[in-house]
Structure formats: structure tokens, C-alpha cells
Design a protein around this motif. Structure first.
Motif, PDB file in Angstrom:
ATOM      1  N   ARG A   6       0.834  -1.198   0.000  1.00 53.93           N
ATOM      2  CA  ARG A   6       0.000   0.000   0.000  1.00 53.93           C
ATOM      3  C   ARG A   6       0.872   1.252   0.000  1.00 53.93           C
ATOM      4  N   THR A   7       1.583   1.478  -1.091  1.00 54.68           N
ATOM      5  CA  THR A   7       2.414   2.656  -1.238  1.00 54.68           C
ATOM      6  C   THR A   7       2.072   3.347  -2.550  1.00 54.68           C
TER       7      THR A   7
ATOM      8  N   LYS B 279       4.336   9.011   5.581  1.00 47.38           N
ATOM      9  CA  LYS B 279       2.932   8.959   5.238  1.00 47.38           C
ATOM     10  C   LYS B 279       2.726   9.694   3.928  1.00 47.38           C
TER      11      LYS B 279
ATOM     12  N   LYS C   6      -3.693   6.430  -0.300  1.00 47.11           N
ATOM     13  CA  LYS C   6      -2.590   5.481  -0.198  1.00 47.11           C
ATOM     14  C   LYS C   6      -2.051   5.470   1.222  1.00 47.11           C
ATOM     15  N   GLU C   7      -1.257   4.461   1.512  1.00 45.67           N
ATOM     16  CA  GLU C   7      -0.737   4.316   2.875  1.00 45.67           C
ATOM     17  C   GLU C   7       0.537   5.112   3.094  1.00 45.67           C
ATOM     18  N   SER C   8       1.503   4.980   2.184  1.00 47.41           N
ATOM     19  CA  SER C   8       2.823   5.535   2.450  1.00 47.41           C
ATOM     20  C   SER C   8       3.553   5.829   1.153  1.00 47.41           C
TER      21      SER C   8
ATOM     22  N   ILE D 259       5.120   6.451   9.895  1.00 43.90           N
ATOM     23  CA  ILE D 259       4.297   5.325   9.465  1.00 43.90           C
ATOM     24  C   ILE D 259       4.822   4.032  10.083  1.00 43.90           C
ATOM     25  N   ASP D 260       3.921   3.114  10.403  1.00 36.12           N
ATOM     26  CA  ASP D 260       4.311   1.779  10.846  1.00 36.12           C
ATOM     27  C   ASP D 260       5.084   1.784  12.163  1.00 36.12           C
TER      28      ASP D 260
ATOM     29  N   TYR E 276      -2.750   7.233  11.477  1.00 33.82           N
ATOM     30  CA  TYR E 276      -2.096   6.488  10.407  1.00 33.82           C
ATOM     31  C   TYR E 276      -2.276   5.007  10.611  1.00 33.82           C
ATOM     32  N   ARG E 277      -2.657   4.314   9.583  1.00 38.54           N
ATOM     33  CA  ARG E 277      -2.712   2.864   9.661  1.00 38.54           C
ATOM     34  C   ARG E 277      -1.292   2.327   9.709  1.00 38.54           C
TER      35      ARG E 277
END
Length: 310
Positions: free
Chosen positions: A37-38, A73, A79-81, A241-242, A306-307
Motif C-alpha cells: 500500500r504505497t 505517510k 494510499k498508505e505511504s 508510518i508503521d 495512520y494505519r
């Protein structure tokens, strides 16, 4: 055929093959079906396998496992990242005290991400020729803060050339990501180090005091001797992120050091009794600005802003 991704064009990627040939490659659709997911499944610095399927038609089939990368992010909320670059030996964050001013939270979030993904970071303070006496004092104070933590700091002027030789020495033989806000002078620094690069530079917005984008896509430039620098578009904010809540303190070296003396092993350093970090903060062994940056990342996580995961 194996190659190195050297430029992202938006619609494709330039790949330098091991035999020296350079190809403009597209990404096969199945890359977007693997749960990555980027915004960019392929990043500058990636080593990839390429397949030529016709004249001037080539596809990236596979990405080799990355040694490391810098990720943030994505500004595109669907989108995720976004991966800034991969397989780095170090990263340089270009910052300015003024013209425009770089926010300390931005610096700390970038440094925390570099710590998380094990990329050594250097802070480069540009435009030192423009600062008045008050700004020079602030510059010295900020440098003292980060050098005390353990980060190498360099003072440069891409305009006058001051400090550029020392910076060039840090880049020798390394693969270096160059990042920072728009307008801090990343392209000017590259032009000073690699005159043949001829990168376009821009002015600062008079109405907002912020930089305007001149670099559109990420690109790797070979240094005249050995090594390479990766130029990236300027970024306004840096969303982490993450990150896991229990690990955020690990990415602030001075907080992690003090946390060894906390009463509880799962201390979050917010309001727990016997917290050594809060004591160090009170005794000014940890700066208020760094602690505020630490809390801002925790808030992103606990608020579900943020997921997690790629």
C-alpha cells in the motif's frame, strides 16, 4: 536482467542495467496486487529484475529485498505511504533556520524514521550566509541540541560555497538520500557538489515564506569520484508510518537512554510514576522540543491517524 532504479518519472522508471545500458521501464500491474500500500511500489535505489519485451518496451518484474529505506505517510490520502528512496548508506536532511524556517517537529520525525529504518542521518544547515545575528544564535542553539544527542551537523552555504567541501567529504563513496522542505536549497547543494547536474532552482514564496517545488521526481546522481546522491521533491510535513507505541522512544536516542531507569518496563513516559524520562525532562537533560515531538508521534498512533503496515 538486473539493474538499479535511478529515476522515477511518474509514468515509469529509469533503470541502469549491470551492463551499463539504461532503460525506461514500466511496472507490471501485479505489483499493485501484492498488498504493497504505497504510492510507489518501486523506489529510486531499488535493485530490480527487468524484462525487455520489444523495442523500447521493458518491464520491472521483481524487486530485490531492500537493505533499508526511508518512508513517510503519503500526501495522497488514498494510499498508505511513500518510499523516498531505498538501499541507503546514509541520509542528509537539509534544514534552514530561516528563508524558510524548518520546524523542529519535522526534523525530529525525519530523524526518528531514519532511526527506525537504520539509516544514519546527518543534518545539513544551509543558507548560513543569509542569517542575521539573532538567527545565527538560534542556529548555534539548534546545532548544539542535535550534536549533544549525537547527530552530526554541518553548516553550509550553497551560494558562497562555505562548508561544501566538508559536505562533499561526507558523501564520498556513499549512497545518500537528500531530503528536506521545499526551498531549503537541496538542488542548489547538488549543483554545488555536481556542477554538471544543472538542477533547476526556485525562489521562496513572498506571501508564505515557504519554498516552491523545483524537483518533481526523485533522481539519483553519480558523484564525480565515487558514490551517489538521491534528490527528492521537497516535502512540507513528515507523517511517520508503521510505528508501534512501545517502540517510539527507541527512535529518540536520548529518551531511550534515560528510559532504562524507568520504574516500569512498559512506561510510555507520559504520566507514569517513577518515570526517568520525565525526571530528565524536568532536569533539562531532555529538551522540551524533542519531548513534544515524541508525544506528537504517540498521538498519531493512539488517535489512529495512520494505519500501520505496508
Amino acid at each position: 536482467m538486473r539493474g538499479l532504479v535511478t529515476k522515477n518519472t511518474g509514468s515509469g522508471y529509469w533503470v541502469r542495467l549491470d551492463n551499463g545500458k539504461t532503460l525506461l521501464c514500466k511496472v507490471k500491474g501485479n505489483f499493485r496486487l501484492k498488498g504493497i500500500r504505497t504510492t510507489n511500489p518501486v523506489a529510486v535505489g531499488d535493485y530490480v529484475e527487468v524484462e525487455e519485451v520489444g523495442v523500447d518496451v521493458a518491464y520491472i518484474k521483481e524487486i530485490e529485498e531492500r537493505k533499508n529505506y526511508i518512508i513517510r505517510k503519503a500526501s495522497n490520502l488514498s494510499k498508505e505511504s511513500h518510499i523516498l528512496a531505498s538501499n541507503l548508506s546514509q541520509t542528509l536532511l537539509v534544514v534552514t533556520i530561516a528563508h524558510p524556517q524548518t520546524n523542529l517537529v519535522f526534523i525530529d520525525r525525519f530523524l526518528a524514521t531514519a532511526e527506525a529504518y537504520r539509516v544514519p542521518a546527518i543534518l545539513v544547515f544551509n543558507k548560513i550566509d543569509l542569517y542575521n545575528e539573532e538567527e545565527q544564535e538560534l542556529l548555534d542553539a539548534v546545532i548544539n541540541l542535535y550534536e549533544t544527542i549525537g547527530y552530526k551537523c554541518l553548516k553550509v552555504s550553497a551560494t558562497t560555497g562555505e562548508g561544501i567541501e566538508a559536505l562533499r567529504g561526507e558523501l564520498e563513496g556513499e549512497t545518500t538520500l537528500l531530503s528536506g522542505n521545499s526551498g531549503v536549497g537541496k538542488s542548489s547543494i547538488i549543483n554545488a557538489i555536481i556542477p554538471d547536474a544543472n538542477l533547476r532552482t526556485g525562489n521562496i514564496s513572498s506571501s508564505h515564506g515557504t519554498g516552491m517545488h523545483t524537483t518533481t521526481f526523485s533522481e539519483m546522481f553519480d558523484l564525480p569520484t565515487s558514490g551517489a546522491v538521491i534528490d527528492t521533491p521537497g516535502i512540507k510535513g513528515f507523517g511517520t508510518i508503521d510505528f508501534k507505541e512501545a517502540e517510539v522512544s527507541h527512535y529518540f536516542p536520548e529518551i531511550f537512554k534515560e528510559s532504562a531507569d524507568c520504574r516500569f518496563g512498559n512506561c510510555t513516559h507520559r504520566n507514569e510514576p517513577g518515570c526517568a524520562v520525565l525526571k530528565a525532562l524536568e532536569e533539562q537533560r531532555i529538551s522540551q522540543s524533542r519531548y513534544a515531538s515524541y508525544l506528537s508521534i504517540l498521538e498519531d498512533i493512539t488517535d489512529g491517524k495512520y494505519r500501520t503496515g505496508l
